[in-house]
Scaffold this motif. Sequence first.
Motif, PDB file in Angstrom:
ATOM      1  N   ALA A   1       0.842  -1.206   0.000  1.00  0.00           N
ATOM      2  CA  ALA A   1       0.000   0.000   0.000  1.00  0.00           C
ATOM      3  C   ALA A   1       0.880   1.260   0.000  1.00  0.00           C
ATOM      4  O   ALA A   1       0.640   2.206  -0.765  1.00  0.00           O
ATOM      5  CB  ALA A   1      -0.912  -0.005   1.225  1.00  0.00           C
ATOM      6  N   VAL A   2       1.936   1.237   0.822  1.00  0.00           N
ATOM      7  CA  VAL A   2       2.827   2.400   0.906  1.00  0.00           C
ATOM      8  C   VAL A   2       3.538   2.620  -0.435  1.00  0.00           C
ATOM      9  O   VAL A   2       3.590   3.734  -0.972  1.00  0.00           O
ATOM     10  CB  VAL A   2       3.853   2.199   2.059  1.00  0.00           C
ATOM     11  CG1 VAL A   2       4.911   3.299   2.036  1.00  0.00           C
ATOM     12  CG2 VAL A   2       3.129   2.178   3.392  1.00  0.00           C
ATOM     13  N   LEU A   3       4.053   1.499  -1.018  1.00  0.00           N
ATOM     14  CA  LEU A   3       4.749   1.613  -2.309  1.00  0.00           C
ATOM     15  C   LEU A   3       3.802   2.130  -3.385  1.00  0.00           C
ATOM     16  O   LEU A   3       4.169   2.993  -4.195  1.00  0.00           O
ATOM     17  CB  LEU A   3       5.334   0.250  -2.726  1.00  0.00           C
ATOM     18  CG  LEU A   3       6.529  -0.247  -1.889  1.00  0.00           C
ATOM     19  CD1 LEU A   3       6.999  -1.608  -2.382  1.00  0.00           C
ATOM     20  CD2 LEU A   3       7.669   0.772  -1.948  1.00  0.00           C
ATOM     21  N   ALA A   4       2.566   1.617  -3.384  1.00  0.00           N
ATOM     22  CA  ALA A   4       1.586   2.059  -4.376  1.00  0.00           C
ATOM     23  C   ALA A   4       1.307   3.557  -4.211  1.00  0.00           C
ATOM     24  O   ALA A   4       1.194   4.295  -5.197  1.00  0.00           O
ATOM     25  CB  ALA A   4       0.293   1.249  -4.243  1.00  0.00           C
ATOM     26  N   GLY A   5       1.239   4.002  -2.949  1.00  0.00           N
ATOM     27  CA  GLY A   5       1.008   5.424  -2.675  1.00  0.00           C
ATOM     28  C   GLY A   5       2.148   6.273  -3.219  1.00  0.00           C
ATOM     29  O   GLY A   5       1.929   7.287  -3.896  1.00  0.00           O
ATOM     30  N   ILE A   6       3.409   5.819  -2.968  1.00  0.00           N
ATOM     31  CA  ILE A   6       4.580   6.582  -3.445  1.00  0.00           C
ATOM     32  C   ILE A   6       4.569   6.666  -4.978  1.00  0.00           C
ATOM     33  O   ILE A   6       4.769   7.720  -5.578  1.00  0.00           O
ATOM     34  CB  ILE A   6       5.889   5.925  -2.930  1.00  0.00           C
ATOM     35  CG1 ILE A   6       5.955   6.059  -1.401  1.00  0.00           C
ATOM     36  CG2 ILE A   6       7.113   6.559  -3.575  1.00  0.00           C
ATOM     37  CD1 ILE A   6       7.080   5.282  -0.755  1.00  0.00           C
ATOM     38  N   CYS A   7       4.265   5.493  -5.616  1.00  0.00           N
ATOM     39  CA  CYS A   7       4.215   5.463  -7.085  1.00  0.00           C
ATOM     40  C   CYS A   7       3.148   6.419  -7.600  1.00  0.00           C
ATOM     41  O   CYS A   7       3.362   7.121  -8.592  1.00  0.00           O
ATOM     42  CB  CYS A   7       3.928   4.046  -7.591  1.00  0.00           C
ATOM     43  SG  CYS A   7       5.333   2.973  -7.376  1.00  0.00           S
ATOM     44  N   ALA A   8       2.002   6.431  -6.916  1.00  0.00           N
ATOM     45  CA  ALA A   8       0.900   7.295  -7.364  1.00  0.00           C
ATOM     46  C   ALA A   8       1.321   8.766  -7.307  1.00  0.00           C
ATOM     47  O   ALA A   8       1.037   9.536  -8.217  1.00  0.00           O
ATOM     48  CB  ALA A   8      -0.336   7.052  -6.506  1.00  0.00           C
ATOM     49  N   VAL A   9       2.057   9.132  -6.226  1.00  0.00           N
ATOM     50  CA  VAL A   9       2.495  10.527  -6.076  1.00  0.00           C
ATOM     51  C   VAL A   9       3.545  10.871  -7.141  1.00  0.00           C
ATOM     52  O   VAL A   9       3.502  11.926  -7.782  1.00  0.00           O
ATOM     53  CB  VAL A   9       3.042  10.763  -4.647  1.00  0.00           C
ATOM     54  CG1 VAL A   9       3.715  12.125  -4.546  1.00  0.00           C
ATOM     55  CG2 VAL A   9       1.915  10.640  -3.640  1.00  0.00           C
ATOM     56  N   LEU A  10       4.500   9.920  -7.366  1.00  0.00           N
ATOM     57  CA  LEU A  10       5.611  10.213  -8.284  1.00  0.00           C
ATOM     58  C   LEU A  10       5.214  10.151  -9.754  1.00  0.00           C
ATOM     59  O   LEU A  10       5.626  10.981 -10.558  1.00  0.00           O
ATOM     60  CB  LEU A  10       6.761   9.226  -8.028  1.00  0.00           C
ATOM     61  CG  LEU A  10       7.514   9.362  -6.696  1.00  0.00           C
ATOM     62  CD1 LEU A  10       8.620   8.334  -6.595  1.00  0.00           C
ATOM     63  CD2 LEU A  10       8.114  10.767  -6.570  1.00  0.00           C
ATOM     64  N   PHE A  11       4.405   9.133 -10.121  1.00  0.00           N
ATOM     65  CA  PHE A  11       4.170   8.885 -11.553  1.00  0.00           C
ATOM     66  C   PHE A  11       2.753   9.187 -12.025  1.00  0.00           C
ATOM     67  O   PHE A  11       2.492   9.170 -13.219  1.00  0.00           O
ATOM     68  CB  PHE A  11       4.525   7.434 -11.907  1.00  0.00           C
ATOM     69  CG  PHE A  11       5.921   7.050 -11.479  1.00  0.00           C
ATOM     70  CD1 PHE A  11       7.030   7.678 -12.057  1.00  0.00           C
ATOM     71  CD2 PHE A  11       6.141   6.093 -10.502  1.00  0.00           C
ATOM     72  CE1 PHE A  11       8.320   7.336 -11.659  1.00  0.00           C
ATOM     73  CE2 PHE A  11       7.423   5.757 -10.100  1.00  0.00           C
ATOM     74  CZ  PHE A  11       8.525   6.382 -10.678  1.00  0.00           C
ATOM     75  N   CYS A  12       1.798   9.397 -11.119  1.00  0.00           N
ATOM     76  CA  CYS A  12       0.433   9.701 -11.563  1.00  0.00           C
ATOM     77  C   CYS A  12       0.090  11.139 -11.145  1.00  0.00           C
ATOM     78  O   CYS A  12       0.977  11.919 -10.799  1.00  0.00           O
ATOM     79  CB  CYS A  12      -0.567   8.713 -10.961  1.00  0.00           C
ATOM     80  SG  CYS A  12      -0.151   7.014 -11.359  1.00  0.00           S
ATOM     81  N   ASP A  13      -1.201  11.411 -11.095  1.00  0.00           N
ATOM     82  CA  ASP A  13      -1.602  12.783 -10.745  1.00  0.00           C
ATOM     83  C   ASP A  13      -1.778  12.953  -9.228  1.00  0.00           C
ATOM     84  O   ASP A  13      -2.682  13.646  -8.772  1.00  0.00           O
ATOM     85  CB  ASP A  13      -2.948  13.140 -11.421  1.00  0.00           C
ATOM     86  CG  ASP A  13      -2.881  12.932 -12.911  1.00  0.00           C
ATOM     87  OD1 ASP A  13      -1.771  13.076 -13.461  1.00  0.00           O
ATOM     88  OD2 ASP A  13      -3.923  12.586 -13.506  1.00  0.00           O
ATOM     89  N   GLY A  14      -0.994  12.263  -8.444  1.00  0.00           N
ATOM     90  CA  GLY A  14      -1.153  12.364  -6.986  1.00  0.00           C
ATOM     91  C   GLY A  14      -2.052  11.243  -6.469  1.00  0.00           C
ATOM     92  O   GLY A  14      -2.559  10.423  -7.247  1.00  0.00           O
ATOM     93  N   LEU A  15      -2.224  11.234  -5.153  1.00  0.00           N
ATOM     94  CA  LEU A  15      -2.975  10.140  -4.515  1.00  0.00           C
ATOM     95  C   LEU A  15      -4.466  10.447  -4.519  1.00  0.00           C
ATOM     96  O   LEU A  15      -5.050  10.817  -3.493  1.00  0.00           O
ATOM     97  CB  LEU A  15      -2.434   9.935  -3.097  1.00  0.00           C
ATOM     98  CG  LEU A  15      -2.696   8.581  -2.438  1.00  0.00           C
ATOM     99  CD1 LEU A  15      -2.287   7.437  -3.336  1.00  0.00           C
ATOM    100  CD2 LEU A  15      -1.972   8.493  -1.119  1.00  0.00           C
TER     101      LEU A  15
END
Length: 318
Positions: free
Chosen positions: A255-269
């Motif tokens: 969950a934490v890794l997915a959150g970091i990826c979402a912040v870095l590579f998508c439009d935020g969480l």
Amino acid sequence: MDKTLEFKKHTQQDKISIIVPCFNEEKALPKFYRAVSEAVAQIDGAECEFIFVDDGSSDRTPEILQEFSSADSRCRYLSFSRNFGKEAAMYAGLENASGDFCVFMDADLQHPPALLKEMYRVVKTQKYDCCAGLRIDRSGENHLRNALSHTFYKIIGKLCRLDMGDGKGDFRMMSRAMADSILELKEYNRYMKGIFSFVGFDTKWIPFHNVERAAGETKWSFRSLFRYAVDGILSFSSAPATMAGSAGILLIIAAVLAGICAVLFCDGLTGIPLLVCLILLLNGIQMVFISIIGQYVSKDYMESKRRPIYIVKKKGGF
Ligand code: UDP
Ligand code: MG
């Protein structure tokens, strides 16, 4: 007076109790009785008694056992009111055995009677409390069953940290001290291979090749073997509850890794990434708490078995 002492008063010979669980063994029993009687006749310095336990057989097993006991004073038998399983039969046999040494044997001659002489020599003259047969192959048996058994013993070895390897079965001759300590474990869900390992004592292994059943068929279906395997693991390990906790921690990390990826590579969480993170996180937290509850339950379960806290092998100077 103690049964063993009473016997010894009349004879200086040791007594070996041969404990035989029998479930629908009408075809194998006469061959078993003949072969084992011949084998024990070769043993110097010891007599034997047979303790047959009819585990609720529906064939002529009880009649055959009755005939044995009428014809031969060494033969005794118990007949269960229904099928309670091999573990219960072994416990009942041991409880009723009066020998200086006790040995478990299957009725189908898959435990070679020729080994009895060597087993007795080892427990009598060497420092071992137990001499056990180690089956070194499974030739002639169902391949799928062999593969499953092999996997099971690998898993149980890792989970339970007790010595319960493949081929280490119930065929073993043990001292009275070891037999008594096994009887102290009165738990209802019994798993004898685990119990042997739990009580300790020095065991010598003698290898033997698998032999096919003398007659009749195996009493184990895949279903009953699976149940037996699960029983074995649950009786001696709380590892499944720990595994739930590990899975929970992995989910939280995911969950934490997915959150970091979402912040870095998508439009935020936000939106779907946020939903995925929350699902992973909540499931992870749930798994961790289920595991904690599981640990409490398993501790309580182990306590309820009231196993001895320690087992003394010898005392001196008391
Ligand atoms: N047995 C028993 N109760 C049962 C199943 C088996 O007393 O519910 C006995 C059976 O009669 C035999 C021994 O346990 O003496 C081993 O059983 P089996 O040979 O069927 O097992 P396998 O050798 O195939 O593992
Ligand atoms: Mg068998």
